[in-house]
Design an enzyme around this catalytic site. Structure first.
Site, PDB file in Angstrom:
ATOM      1  N   HIS A 172       0.839  -1.209   0.000  1.00 54.88           N
ATOM      2  CA  HIS A 172       0.000   0.000   0.000  1.00 54.88           C
ATOM      3  C   HIS A 172       0.875   1.261   0.000  1.00 54.88           C
ATOM      4  O   HIS A 172       0.701   2.158  -0.837  1.00 54.88           O
ATOM      5  CB  HIS A 172      -0.910  -0.018   1.239  1.00 54.88           C
ATOM      6  CG  HIS A 172      -1.775   1.200   1.390  1.00 54.88           C
ATOM      7  ND1 HIS A 172      -3.110   1.208   1.059  1.00 54.88           N
ATOM      8  CD2 HIS A 172      -1.496   2.451   1.843  1.00 54.88           C
ATOM      9  CE1 HIS A 172      -3.616   2.418   1.298  1.00 54.88           C
ATOM     10  NE2 HIS A 172      -2.647   3.189   1.776  1.00 54.88           N
ATOM     11  N   GLU A 173       1.820   1.324   0.938  1.00 51.68           N
ATOM     12  CA  GLU A 173       2.666   2.519   1.042  1.00 51.68           C
ATOM     13  C   GLU A 173       3.562   2.673  -0.178  1.00 51.68           C
ATOM     14  O   GLU A 173       3.851   3.795  -0.612  1.00 51.68           O
ATOM     15  CB  GLU A 173       3.497   2.485   2.328  1.00 51.68           C
ATOM     16  CG  GLU A 173       2.678   2.484   3.626  1.00 51.68           C
ATOM     17  CD  GLU A 173       1.706   3.652   3.757  1.00 51.68           C
ATOM     18  OE1 GLU A 173       1.959   4.717   3.153  1.00 51.68           O
ATOM     19  OE2 GLU A 173       0.684   3.504   4.449  1.00 51.68           O
ATOM     20  N   HIS A 228       1.847   4.651  -2.818  1.00 52.45           N
ATOM     21  CA  HIS A 228       2.007   6.106  -2.667  1.00 52.45           C
ATOM     22  C   HIS A 228       3.362   6.553  -3.206  1.00 52.45           C
ATOM     23  O   HIS A 228       3.471   7.568  -3.896  1.00 52.45           O
ATOM     24  CB  HIS A 228       1.917   6.503  -1.188  1.00 52.45           C
ATOM     25  CG  HIS A 228       0.530   6.498  -0.625  1.00 52.45           C
ATOM     26  ND1 HIS A 228      -0.539   7.105  -1.252  1.00 52.45           N
ATOM     27  CD2 HIS A 228       0.031   5.975   0.537  1.00 52.45           C
ATOM     28  CE1 HIS A 228      -1.631   6.952  -0.505  1.00 52.45           C
ATOM     29  NE2 HIS A 228      -1.316   6.272   0.573  1.00 52.45           N
ATOM     30  N   HIS A 232       3.461   6.683  -6.897  1.00 55.06           N
ATOM     31  CA  HIS A 232       2.686   7.856  -7.324  1.00 55.06           C
ATOM     32  C   HIS A 232       3.606   9.085  -7.309  1.00 55.06           C
ATOM     33  O   HIS A 232       3.559   9.938  -8.197  1.00 55.06           O
ATOM     34  CB  HIS A 232       1.520   8.019  -6.345  1.00 55.06           C
ATOM     35  CG  HIS A 232       0.371   8.820  -6.851  1.00 55.06           C
ATOM     36  ND1 HIS A 232      -0.719   9.112  -6.079  1.00 55.06           N
ATOM     37  CD2 HIS A 232       0.123   9.402  -8.047  1.00 55.06           C
ATOM     38  CE1 HIS A 232      -1.577   9.836  -6.769  1.00 55.06           C
ATOM     39  NE2 HIS A 232      -1.090  10.018  -7.966  1.00 55.06           N
TER      40      HIS A 232
END
EC number: 3.4.24.59
Length: 713
Positions: free
Chosen positions: A495-496, A499, A502
């Site tokens: 999940h991290e 980011h 991104h």
């Protein structure tokens, strides 16, 4: 989770998106590819060995934190902030004296960058650095930059230099779409501060902003404050579950996982008992937000907060939540019935399902139906193996490799922080990720992504590389084994990293819209999408190996894990719908039709189904009302979009390079520089409706697509 340090008109809009790709061939071609360094080493091995610390650099020159020369000592923050403030004054003069045009936007972005480069870094250091002197210096830098931002947000000449640009239709038409959007975002942030109002109203807006900041801080502290009760009021046999203080018992949380029903009930009723001061603080916060929104031209705070989001307005949000609630209702009732049966089995005297029951009993059901004891999985998920798995996925999907790089002396704040270079196969070095993964004393217990420096195209044609930190709380390795992750930890890591990608994967011209500096209901899409990869056997099979035997993780174990996550998932989602609806009502039409507690009771009955417990006020513990006011729905919306992207692009083949490039080009590449719905349309190749969002979320509860794929191979 994103960590956001917003600075009014000159702050980061969020925290992590990539560069502009579509329609920017000339920009991309103008960026020089960075050469590969010979000091890089394979990422998997770097995380399965103990750090070499500073032994290699005992006699080397000490560099500052993140390679910033001034930050080799705490006093350097003062030097860095003074430098930024001096540069700010020069840029303000330039902005006010430059004729309106594209150059105006570039100056504003440079102004934003010079402040954010100190403020974003200080925001991280003040909570994560182990040395108090560094934390205090960073805190002071945040205050100093914050004061400058307040000054800029009330600088009428600066505002007018931007307004003149956007008021000239010919000039606006000559701007490329990204430049125009960035100019509009700066103007929007200015006007939130009330700068476009007359002098008297402007002063009111400034005063309200200050009051809202103070109330937010007070409310946030109150959400975690423990409650106490006299010892004799609690049954003797449960007192040992709580902390004692003289004649009182301290209740500092909900004890949601406690096996004893009475312990959970007592914790719920005492921890959520209303505090008059906190109640007044919340009422004043909601009222002040409403007054400020009306003052700057919006009918409600929610209308103001949702400007520029996927949802666009509160009417769409409520339509989304109501339709989702309707679709979930039957499934939620089945979940509550399943919980009731389990409760009756374990506690026949009292089988009514109460709000303190679902987290505990859904866990019991999960354990009984599926053998998913974390200790069975951990040996297959060594940290090095998981990092290598991410490396394989990113390489096949996007042509990206992660390399470990030895940090210089003084560059990191703890010797176990690892530095990763993110390298594209043809574009070269894209940026750096500092991995602060391990538990240590006084470290915040949260998994988080921080932007330290945003990417942007500099005046000399070079590109300012993005720098981010990923913070996790993983156990350290032992003498006998490397760091081993539970399935939940592995999913959080993916999940991290979503980011971080991104943040890395683009080349936005402006740092104001770099990476995750984008609308809240879009910012979690890339990170949630990575969870789908983390739960797909075809991906997990690439890296999950027993750290001792090398045996791969059996297919049926991944299947069981995926299925277990669907146990009571409808009830869990229904709870999130209730919280999101409550948030919308609190930030909707004022004066509120009832007290915040009466509204809680009505909303709970309508959107959740379990009874309200008299003399409780859960809203006083709802900390997200501060950082996510009127935007709590965002996580559900982001999950819906991520689900649709997964099914459209990656369900058939999670390593599909063409789909990966489309995802980068249409979604990751724009940061906040493009309307979020246009990015979603670009990837899905259709404009999704509210019904599409709802269907995507509900289908995830029902479709066993992971199991179907596993069993069909």
């Amino acid at each position: 989770m994103l960590c956001v340090g917003r600075l009014g008109g000159f702050g980061a809009r969020a925290a992590a998106l990539p560069p502009r790709w579509a329609g920017q061939g000339s920009l991309q071609a103008g960026i020089r590819a960075r050469r590969v360094s010979t000091s890089w080493s394979p990422v998997g091995a770097a995380f399965n060995v103990k750090p070499q610390g500073s032994r290699l650099d005992l006699f080397g020159e000490r560099r500052g934190l993140f390679g910033v020369p001034e930050l080799s000592a705490p006093e350097g923050f003062h030097i860095a902030q003074e430098k930024a403030l001096r540069k700010t004054e020069l840029l303000v003069d330039r902005a006010c004296s430059t004729p309106p045009g594209p150059q105006t936007v570039l100056i504003f972005d440079e102004l934003s960058d010079s402040l954010c480069r100190v403020a974003d870094l200080a925001d991280f250091v003040k909570i994560a650095h182990p040395e108090p002197a560094f934390r205090e210096a960073a805190e002071e830098a945040c205050r100093s930059i914050g004061t400058m931002v307040e000054k800029l947000n009330t600088n009428v000449d600066l505002y007018q230099s931007l307004q003149k640009l956007l008021a000239d239709k010919n000039l606006v038409d000559s701007l490329d779409p990204e430049t125009r959007r960035v100019a509009e975002l700066f103007l929007f942030d200015f006007e939130i501060s009330g700068i476009h109002l007359d002098k008297e109203k402007r002063k009111r807006a400034v005063d309200l902003n200050v009051k809202i900041l103070d109330l937010s801080s007070t409310f946030l502290m109150g959400t975690n404050f423990p409650n106490k009760i006299e010892k004799h009021l609690l049954p003797e046999h449960i007192r040992h579950n709580f902390t004692s203080a003289g004649d009182h018992i301290i209740i500092d949380g909900l004890h949601a996982e406690a096996p004893d029903d009475l312990v959970r009930e007592a914790a719920y009723k005492i921890f959520l008992y209303p505090n008059a001061g906190q109640l007044k603080c919340l009422e004043e916060l909601l009222s002040s937000r409403d007054l400020l929104a009306k003052l700057v031209g919006y009918s409600t705070f929610s209308h103001r907060a949702l400007q520029g989001t996927i949802a666009k307005n509160p009417e769409t949000v409520m339509q989304f939540l109501e339709k989702l609630s309707d679709k979930l209702s039957e499934r939620t009732l089945k979940d509550f019935e399943m919980i009731r049966e389990m409760k009756m089995k374990l506690n026949p005297q009292n089988s009514e399902v109460m709000p303190w029951d679902p987290p505990y009993y859904s866990g019991v059901i999960r354990a009984e139906r599926y053998n998913i004891e974390p200790s069975l999985y951990c040996p297959f998920f060594s940290l090095g193996a998981c990092m290598e798995g991410l490396n394989i996925l990113l390489n096949r999907l996007l042509g990206i490799s992660l390399y470990a790089e030895q940090p210089a002396k003084g560059e990191v704040w703890s010797e176990d922080v690892r530095k990763l270079a993110v390298v594209h196969e043809s574009e070269g070095l894209l940026g750096y990720i500092y991995c602060d993964f391990f538990q240590r004393a006084d470290k915040p217990h949260q998994d988080c992504h921080f932007t330290i420096r945003g990417g942007r195209l500099k005046e000399d044609g070079d590109y300012q590389l993005p720098v981010v930190v990923l913070m996790l709380n993983l156990p350290r390795s032992s003498r006998s084994s490397p760091t081993l992750l539970t399935p939940g930890m592995m999913e959080n890591l993916f999940h991290e990293m979503g980011h971080a990608m991104h943040s890395m994967l683009g080349r936005t011209r402006y740092q104001h819209v770099t990476g995750t500096r984008c609308p809240t209901d879009f910012a979690e899409v890339p990170s949630i999408l990575m969870e789908y990869f983390a739960n797909d056997y075809r991906v997990v099979n690439q890296f999950a190996r027993h750290y001792q035997t090398g045996q791969p993780l059996p297919k049926n174990m991944v299947s069981r894990l995926c299925e277990s996550k669907k146990v009571c998932a409808a009830a869990d989602m229904q709870l999130q719908v209730f919280y999101a609806a409550l948030d919308q009502i609190y930030h909707g039409k004022h004066p509120l039709r009832n007290s915040t507690t009466d509204i809680l009771k009505e909303t709970q009955e309508k959107f959740y189904g379990l009874p309200y417990v008299p003399n409780t006020a859960w809203q006083l513990r709802f900390s997200h009302l501060v950082g996510y006011g009127a935007k709590y729905y965002s996580y559900l919306m982001s999950r819906a979009v991520a689900s649709m992207v997964w099914k459209e692009c990656f369900l058939q083949d999670p390593f599909n390079r063409a789909a990966g490039e489309r995802y980068r080009k249409e979604m990751l590449a724009h940061g906040g520089g493009r309307e979020p719905m246009l990015m979603v349309e670009g990837v899905l190749q259709k404009c999704p409706s509210v019904d599409d969002f709802v269907s995507a979320l509900v289908s995830d509860l029902d479709l066993d697509f992971e199991t179907f794929l596993m069993d069909s191979e």
